[in-house]
Design a protein around this motif. Structure first.
Motif, PDB file in Angstrom:
ATOM      1  N   PRO A 126      30.419  78.770  44.455  1.00  0.00           N
ATOM      2  CA  PRO A 126      30.631  80.056  43.784  1.00  0.00           C
ATOM      3  C   PRO A 126      29.439  80.432  42.909  1.00  0.00           C
ATOM      4  CG  PRO A 126      32.597  78.696  43.642  1.00  0.00           C
ATOM      5  CD  PRO A 126      31.512  77.823  44.194  1.00  0.00           C
ATOM      6  N   ASP A 127      29.222  81.717  42.741  1.00  0.00           N
ATOM      7  CA  ASP A 127      28.142  82.189  41.871  1.00  0.00           C
ATOM      8  C   ASP A 127      28.411  81.795  40.422  1.00  0.00           C
ATOM      9  OD1 ASP A 127      26.577  83.460  43.837  1.00  0.00           O
ATOM     10  OD2 ASP A 127      27.863  85.243  43.776  1.00  0.00           O
ATOM     11  N   ARG A 171      29.957  74.200  36.892  1.00  0.00           N
ATOM     12  CA  ARG A 171      29.951  73.080  37.838  1.00  0.00           C
ATOM     13  C   ARG A 171      31.335  72.933  38.456  1.00  0.00           C
ATOM     14  NH1 ARG A 171      28.002  67.772  35.345  1.00  0.00           N
ATOM     15  NH2 ARG A 171      29.246  68.422  33.555  1.00  0.00           N
ATOM     16  N   TYR A 172      31.355  72.485  39.711  1.00  0.00           N
ATOM     17  CA  TYR A 172      32.590  72.407  40.486  1.00  0.00           C
ATOM     18  C   TYR A 172      32.716  71.043  41.157  1.00  0.00           C
ATOM     19  CZ  TYR A 172      32.373  77.472  39.976  1.00  0.00           C
ATOM     20  OH  TYR A 172      32.315  78.742  39.461  1.00  0.00           O
ATOM     21  N   PRO A 173      33.925  70.625  41.542  1.00  0.00           N
ATOM     22  CA  PRO A 173      34.079  69.388  42.312  1.00  0.00           C
ATOM     23  C   PRO A 173      33.305  69.477  43.633  1.00  0.00           C
ATOM     24  CG  PRO A 173      36.212  70.176  41.525  1.00  0.00           C
ATOM     25  CD  PRO A 173      35.233  71.278  41.273  1.00  0.00           C
ATOM     26  N   GLY A 174      32.771  68.350  44.065  1.00  0.00           N
ATOM     27  CA  GLY A 174      31.985  68.316  45.288  1.00  0.00           C
ATOM     28  C   GLY A 174      32.818  67.942  46.508  1.00  0.00           C
ATOM     29  N   VAL A 175      32.523  68.599  47.630  1.00  0.00           N
ATOM     30  CA  VAL A 175      33.175  68.301  48.899  1.00  0.00           C
ATOM     31  C   VAL A 175      32.095  68.131  49.967  1.00  0.00           C
ATOM     32  CG1 VAL A 175      34.787  69.069  50.675  1.00  0.00           C
ATOM     33  CG2 VAL A 175      35.203  69.666  48.270  1.00  0.00           C
ATOM     34  N   LEU A 176      32.113  66.986  50.622  1.00  0.00           N
ATOM     35  CA  LEU A 176      31.251  66.728  51.770  1.00  0.00           C
ATOM     36  C   LEU A 176      32.023  67.097  53.024  1.00  0.00           C
ATOM     37  CD1 LEU A 176      28.692  65.523  53.078  1.00  0.00           C
ATOM     38  CD2 LEU A 176      29.765  63.264  52.876  1.00  0.00           C
ATOM     39  N   MET A 177      31.545  68.094  53.758  1.00  0.00           N
ATOM     40  CA  MET A 177      32.234  68.593  54.951  1.00  0.00           C
ATOM     41  C   MET A 177      31.410  68.232  56.197  1.00  0.00           C
ATOM     42  SD  MET A 177      33.091  72.536  56.130  1.00  0.00           S
ATOM     43  CE  MET A 177      34.524  72.818  55.075  1.00  0.00           C
ATOM     44  N   TYR A 178      31.965  67.364  57.029  1.00  0.00           N
ATOM     45  CA  TYR A 178      31.295  67.007  58.278  1.00  0.00           C
ATOM     46  C   TYR A 178      31.697  67.987  59.379  1.00  0.00           C
ATOM     47  CZ  TYR A 178      29.909  62.354  56.543  1.00  0.00           C
ATOM     48  OH  TYR A 178      29.346  61.301  55.863  1.00  0.00           O
ATOM     49  N   PRO A 179      30.723  68.577  60.083  1.00  0.00           N
ATOM     50  CA  PRO A 179      31.059  69.495  61.172  1.00  0.00           C
ATOM     51  C   PRO A 179      31.565  68.759  62.399  1.00  0.00           C
ATOM     52  CG  PRO A 179      28.694  69.158  61.099  1.00  0.00           C
ATOM     53  CD  PRO A 179      29.270  68.423  59.912  1.00  0.00           C
ATOM     54  N   ASP A 180      32.092  69.519  63.331  1.00  0.00           N
ATOM     55  CA  ASP A 180      32.421  68.945  64.636  1.00  0.00           C
ATOM     56  C   ASP A 180      31.137  68.669  65.413  1.00  0.00           C
ATOM     57  OD1 ASP A 180      31.604  71.495  65.272  1.00  0.00           O
ATOM     58  OD2 ASP A 180      33.414  72.065  66.342  1.00  0.00           O
ATOM     59  N   HIS A 206      37.284  78.684  46.781  1.00  0.00           N
ATOM     60  CA  HIS A 206      38.446  78.181  46.046  1.00  0.00           C
ATOM     61  C   HIS A 206      38.032  77.285  44.870  1.00  0.00           C
ATOM     62  CE1 HIS A 206      41.606  79.690  48.737  1.00  0.00           C
ATOM     63  NE2 HIS A 206      40.695  79.559  49.675  1.00  0.00           N
ATOM     64  N   GLY A 207      36.719  77.200  44.619  1.00  0.00           N
ATOM     65  CA  GLY A 207      36.260  76.475  43.448  1.00  0.00           C
ATOM     66  C   GLY A 207      35.661  75.120  43.727  1.00  0.00           C
ATOM     67  N   TYR A 208      34.860  75.011  44.803  1.00  0.00           N
ATOM     68  CA  TYR A 208      34.235  73.748  45.164  1.00  0.00           C
ATOM     69  C   TYR A 208      32.780  73.957  45.564  1.00  0.00           C
ATOM     70  CZ  TYR A 208      39.076  72.279  45.303  1.00  0.00           C
ATOM     71  OH  TYR A 208      40.374  72.036  44.957  1.00  0.00           O
ATOM     72  N   TYR A 209      31.987  72.911  45.363  1.00  0.00           N
ATOM     73  CA  TYR A 209      30.632  72.874  45.915  1.00  0.00           C
ATOM     74  C   TYR A 209      30.735  72.157  47.251  1.00  0.00           C
ATOM     75  CZ  TYR A 209      25.648  71.984  46.474  1.00  0.00           C
ATOM     76  OH  TYR A 209      24.354  71.946  46.951  1.00  0.00           O
ATOM     77  N   VAL A 210      30.387  72.833  48.332  1.00  0.00           N
ATOM     78  CA  VAL A 210      30.588  72.306  49.678  1.00  0.00           C
ATOM     79  C   VAL A 210      29.245  72.049  50.341  1.00  0.00           C
ATOM     80  CG1 VAL A 210      31.676  72.686  51.915  1.00  0.00           C
ATOM     81  CG2 VAL A 210      32.741  73.605  49.840  1.00  0.00           C
ATOM     82  N   LEU A 211      29.063  70.823  50.823  1.00  0.00           N
ATOM     83  CA  LEU A 211      27.830  70.408  51.488  1.00  0.00           C
ATOM     84  C   LEU A 211      28.136  70.042  52.931  1.00  0.00           C
ATOM     85  CD1 LEU A 211      24.778  69.669  51.025  1.00  0.00           C
ATOM     86  CD2 LEU A 211      25.559  67.309  50.662  1.00  0.00           C
ATOM     87  N   VAL A 212      27.461  70.684  53.879  1.00  0.00           N
ATOM     88  CA  VAL A 212      27.670  70.455  55.309  1.00  0.00           C
ATOM     89  C   VAL A 212      26.371  69.909  55.904  1.00  0.00           C
ATOM     90  CG1 VAL A 212      28.471  71.436  57.482  1.00  0.00           C
ATOM     91  CG2 VAL A 212      29.198  72.467  55.317  1.00  0.00           C
ATOM     92  N   PRO A 213      26.286  68.607  56.188  1.00  0.00           N
ATOM     93  CA  PRO A 213      25.039  68.043  56.688  1.00  0.00           C
ATOM     94  C   PRO A 213      24.898  68.184  58.204  1.00  0.00           C
ATOM     95  CG  PRO A 213      26.630  66.298  56.390  1.00  0.00           C
ATOM     96  CD  PRO A 213      27.306  67.573  55.934  1.00  0.00           C
ATOM     97  N   ASN A 214      23.663  68.255  58.652  1.00  0.00           N
ATOM     98  CA  ASN A 214      23.355  68.152  60.074  1.00  0.00           C
ATOM     99  C   ASN A 214      23.341  66.666  60.419  1.00  0.00           C
ATOM    100  OD1 ASN A 214      22.261  68.070  62.651  1.00  0.00           O
ATOM    101  ND2 ASN A 214      20.197  68.648  61.973  1.00  0.00           N
ATOM    102  N   PRO A 252      23.077  69.856  40.340  1.00  0.00           N
ATOM    103  CA  PRO A 252      23.485  70.350  39.019  1.00  0.00           C
ATOM    104  C   PRO A 252      24.748  71.194  39.063  1.00  0.00           C
ATOM    105  CG  PRO A 252      21.560  71.551  39.845  1.00  0.00           C
ATOM    106  CD  PRO A 252      21.766  70.382  40.767  1.00  0.00           C
ATOM    107  N   GLU A 253      25.100  71.709  40.264  1.00  0.00           N
ATOM    108  CA  GLU A 253      26.303  72.527  40.382  1.00  0.00           C
ATOM    109  C   GLU A 253      27.578  71.695  40.512  1.00  0.00           C
ATOM    110  OE1 GLU A 253      23.031  74.389  43.080  1.00  0.00           O
ATOM    111  OE2 GLU A 253      23.798  72.387  42.564  1.00  0.00           O
ATOM    112  N   VAL A 254      27.434  70.372  40.670  1.00  0.00           N
ATOM    113  CA  VAL A 254      28.586  69.502  40.913  1.00  0.00           C
ATOM    114  C   VAL A 254      28.994  68.796  39.624  1.00  0.00           C
ATOM    115  CG1 VAL A 254      29.424  67.471  42.182  1.00  0.00           C
ATOM    116  CG2 VAL A 254      27.982  69.178  43.329  1.00  0.00           C
ATOM    117  N   GLY A 255      30.281  68.819  39.326  1.00  0.00           N
ATOM    118  CA  GLY A 255      30.806  68.133  38.164  1.00  0.00           C
ATOM    119  C   GLY A 255      31.850  67.105  38.548  1.00  0.00           C
ATOM    120  N   GLY A 256      32.117  66.185  37.658  1.00  0.00           N
ATOM    121  CA  GLY A 256      33.127  65.161  37.907  1.00  0.00           C
ATOM    122  C   GLY A 256      32.556  63.967  38.637  1.00  0.00           C
ATOM    123  N   ASP A 257      33.305  62.875  38.606  1.00  0.00           N
ATOM    124  CA  ASP A 257      32.846  61.626  39.222  1.00  0.00           C
ATOM    125  C   ASP A 257      33.346  61.440  40.642  1.00  0.00           C
ATOM    126  OD1 ASP A 257      31.549  60.883  36.841  1.00  0.00           O
ATOM    127  OD2 ASP A 257      33.406  60.054  36.028  1.00  0.00           O
TER     128      ASP A 257
END
Length: 246
Positions: free
Chosen positions: A22-23, A27-36, A54-62, A118-123
Motif C-alpha cells: 500500500p502507498d 510498515r506492513y506484515p510481509g507475505v512471500l507469494m510463490y507463483p505457479d 488488504h494491508g500486506y507487503y507482498v513479494l513474488v520471486p521469479n 523498510p516497508e515490512v514490520g513485525g517478526d
C-alpha cells in the motif's frame, strides 16, 4: 498501491521479483507469494496487488531465475488447452531442476530480503503459493519454523514434500485442493500426517474445480473458487499476522 521490480541476491545469483505494498510510509506484515509454474505475469501481479491492498507487503520471486529473468518462458495471454503442451515442454525441465535444496537456499534469501525491507514490520511472515509454488511454500515454512507464522497453498502437490518435511511446520496451515488433484485416500493420509505432527491446519477440496482454478488467464479458472480462496487466505493471514500497520 506501490509496485516495483526488485532484485534479490541469492547463493546462486540474483532473482528478480515483483513487490506490491500500500502507498504511504507505514510498515506492513510481509507475505512471500510463490507463483505457479507459469511464473510472474499480469495475473500474478494483479493477485499480489489484491493481497497487498488488504494491508500486506507482498513479494513474488521469479523462482526460475537461474534460467533467466522474467519472463523466463514466453506465454500466450491466455493459457488454454492448445497452448499447454508447448508451454509445458519448456517449463518441465525448469521445474524438475528446481530441487528441494535449491528451494531452501532460495527461501533463505527471499526471507532475509523480505525482513530487511523498510516497508515490512513485525517478526513473523506468511508464505503462500500456487501449484508448484505451493510445494515451495511448504518447504519454506518447514525450513523456517521460527519465522513463518502462516502457510497457505492452493491446487498444490503439498504431499510431495513428504511427512518428515510436513512434520517440521509450526505455522498455521491452510491447503485448498482442486477436486481433480487429490483422491480421498491421499487427502486422508495428508491429514493424518499433519495431525500426527501436531500441525494446526484446515485442508479441503474445492468441489468441481480442476488444477489451476485460481488463475484467471487459464482455462482452469473458476471465479467462485478464486473468491473462496481469497476468503480463506485473508482469514488465515488476519489470524496469524493481523492486517496492521507499524
Amino acid at each position: 498501491m506501490h509496485t516495483s521490480t526488485l532484485y534479490i541476491p541469492t547463493a546462486d545469483g540474483r532473482a528478480d521479483a515483483f513487490a506490491a505494498v500500500p502507498d504511504g510510509d507505514r510498515r506492513y506484515p510481509g507475505v512471500l507469494m510463490y507463483p505457479d509454474g507459469f511464473g510472474i505475469r499480469p495475473v500474478l501481479r494483479e493477485m499480489a496487488c489484491e493481497l497487498a491492498g488488504h494491508g500486506y507487503y507482498v513479494l513474488v520471486p521469479n523462482v526460475f531465475y537461474r534460467h533467466g529473468p522474467t519472463p523466463v518462458v514466453d506465454l500466450p495471454a491466455y493459457i488454454g488447452a492448445e497452448a499447454r503442451p508447448a508451454v509445458f515442454a519448456q517449463l518441465m525441465p525448469l521445474i524438475e531442476a528446481h530441487t528441494a535444496d535449491r528451494t531452501v537456499r532460495d527461501a533463505d534469501a527471499y526471507l532475509r530480503f523480505l525482513a530487511a525491507r523498510p516497508e515490512v514490520g513485525g517478526d513473523a511472515v506468511a508464505v503462500t503459493g500456487y501449484c508448484i509454488g505451493g510445494l515451495l511454500a511448504v518447504r519454506t515454512a518447514a525450513a523456517h519454523p521460527g519465522t513463518v507464522a502462516a502457510l497457505a497453498a492452493f491446487h498444490a502437490p503439498v504431499g510431495a514434500a513428504g511427512p518428515d518435511v510436513l512434520a517440521k511446520i509450526t505455522a498455521e496451515v491452510y491447503f485448498g485442493h482442486a477436486a481433480t488433484d487429490v483422491t480421498p485416500e491421499a487427502l486422508g493420509e495428508l491429514h493424518r500426517t499433519l495431525d500426527a505432527a501436531g500441525v494446526g491446519h484446515l485442508s479441503e477440496i474445492y468441489p468441481g474445480t480442476v488444477h489451476g482454478f485460481t488463475m484467471a488467464d487459464t482455462d482452469a479458472f473458476d471465479p467462485a473458487a478464486l473468491q473462496a480462496h481469497w476468503d480463506r487466505l485473508l482469514a488465515l493471514l488476519d489470524r496469524s499476522l493481523g492486517s496492521r500497520e507499524w
